[in-house]
Design a protein around this motif. Structure first.
Motif, PDB file in Angstrom:
ATOM      1  N   PHE A 122       0.833  -1.208   0.000  1.00  0.00           N
ATOM      2  CA  PHE A 122       0.000   0.000   0.000  1.00  0.00           C
ATOM      3  C   PHE A 122       0.868   1.258   0.000  1.00  0.00           C
ATOM      4  N   LEU A 123       1.868   1.307   0.876  1.00  0.00           N
ATOM      5  CA  LEU A 123       2.738   2.479   0.968  1.00  0.00           C
ATOM      6  C   LEU A 123       3.542   2.673  -0.318  1.00  0.00           C
ATOM      7  N   LYS A 124       4.034   1.581  -0.886  1.00  0.00           N
ATOM      8  CA  LYS A 124       4.760   1.675  -2.158  1.00  0.00           C
ATOM      9  C   LYS A 124       3.864   2.240  -3.250  1.00  0.00           C
ATOM     10  N   SER A 125       2.595   1.847  -3.255  1.00  0.00           N
ATOM     11  CA  SER A 125       1.679   2.363  -4.277  1.00  0.00           C
ATOM     12  C   SER A 125       1.455   3.867  -4.086  1.00  0.00           C
ATOM     13  N   LEU A 126       1.405   4.325  -2.846  1.00  0.00           N
ATOM     14  CA  LEU A 126       1.261   5.759  -2.595  1.00  0.00           C
ATOM     15  C   LEU A 126       2.478   6.531  -3.100  1.00  0.00           C
ATOM     16  N   ILE A 127       3.655   5.985  -2.886  1.00  0.00           N
ATOM     17  CA  ILE A 127       4.880   6.631  -3.370  1.00  0.00           C
ATOM     18  C   ILE A 127       4.873   6.660  -4.908  1.00  0.00           C
ATOM     19  N   LYS A 128       4.458   5.580  -5.536  1.00  0.00           N
ATOM     20  CA  LYS A 128       4.395   5.548  -7.009  1.00  0.00           C
ATOM     21  C   LYS A 128       3.414   6.589  -7.534  1.00  0.00           C
ATOM     22  N   ILE A 129       2.294   6.748  -6.865  1.00  0.00           N
ATOM     23  CA  ILE A 129       1.326   7.770  -7.269  1.00  0.00           C
ATOM     24  C   ILE A 129       1.960   9.152  -7.143  1.00  0.00           C
ATOM     25  N   ARG A 130       2.681   9.376  -6.054  1.00  0.00           N
ATOM     26  CA  ARG A 130       3.356  10.661  -5.862  1.00  0.00           C
ATOM     27  C   ARG A 130       4.326  10.930  -7.007  1.00  0.00           C
ATOM     28  N   TRP A 131       5.147   9.908  -7.373  1.00  0.00           N
ATOM     29  CA  TRP A 131       6.116  10.077  -8.471  1.00  0.00           C
ATOM     30  C   TRP A 131       5.405  10.450  -9.763  1.00  0.00           C
ATOM     31  N   ALA A 132       4.250   9.865 -10.003  1.00  0.00           N
ATOM     32  CA  ALA A 132       3.506  10.157 -11.243  1.00  0.00           C
ATOM     33  C   ALA A 132       3.108  11.622 -11.332  1.00  0.00           C
ATOM     34  N   PHE A 133       2.846  12.251 -10.190  1.00  0.00           N
ATOM     35  CA  PHE A 133       2.411  13.638 -10.198  1.00  0.00           C
ATOM     36  C   PHE A 133       3.553  14.649 -10.276  1.00  0.00           C
ATOM     37  N   ILE A 134       4.784  14.240  -9.971  1.00  0.00           N
ATOM     38  CA  ILE A 134       5.882  15.210 -10.014  1.00  0.00           C
ATOM     39  C   ILE A 134       6.669  15.151 -11.319  1.00  0.00           C
ATOM     40  N   ARG A 135       6.376  14.207 -12.151  1.00  0.00           N
ATOM     41  CA  ARG A 135       7.100  14.089 -13.423  1.00  0.00           C
ATOM     42  C   ARG A 135       6.521  15.004 -14.461  1.00  0.00           C
TER      43      ARG A 135
END
Length: 135
Positions: A122-135
């Protein structure tokens, strides 16, 4: 965009000092914050200090001091255990990027269980979502 490069496992580093680093990163809100283990390179005052304090084998050279810095620190007799240094290394991005209300979930990762595996995903998925928004 910019990166912050952080290290854990410095000679005489305490758990409170690691939290100071985490909190500084939270305050700065970097797009990218990387974490590695302290690398006692030859010719640096911190390496000399680590040898003088008995934290590092004086015969260690070059790659002996960096080959596993993504997975473990090669310093001995640190004020906190190698396990805690590894813990903070592994969960650093969670503490930096995720809201404090998720800290209890992050802390659950200390316990090896089926629940901790689910929480980790779950936490890894949240981090991946965050990365998607900063690119």
């Amino acid at each position: 965009s910019y990166n912050l490069f952080n290290m854990v496992g410095f000679p005489n580093e305490t758990e409170d000092m690691i939290w100071e680093t985490i909190n500084l990163n939270r305050k700065v809100k970097p797009p990218y914050a990387q974490i590695s283990h302290f690398q006692p390179w030859e010719g640096t005052p911190l390496r000399d200090y680590a040898v003088e304090e008995g934290l590092l084998d004086p015969n260690s050279r070059g790659l002996d001091n960096s080959q596993d810095t993504l997975t473990i620190s090669n310093l001995k007799n640190l004020p906190i255990s190698q396990e805690k240094v590894m813990w903070y290394h592994n969960v650093f991005s969670y503490y930096v990027y995720l809201p404090k209300l998720l800290f209890p979930l992050i802390n659950q990762l200390k316990k090896e269980s089926t629940l901790s595996i689910v929480i980790s995903k779950f936490l890894k998925s949240l981090i991946k979502i965050r990365w998607a928004f900063i690119r």
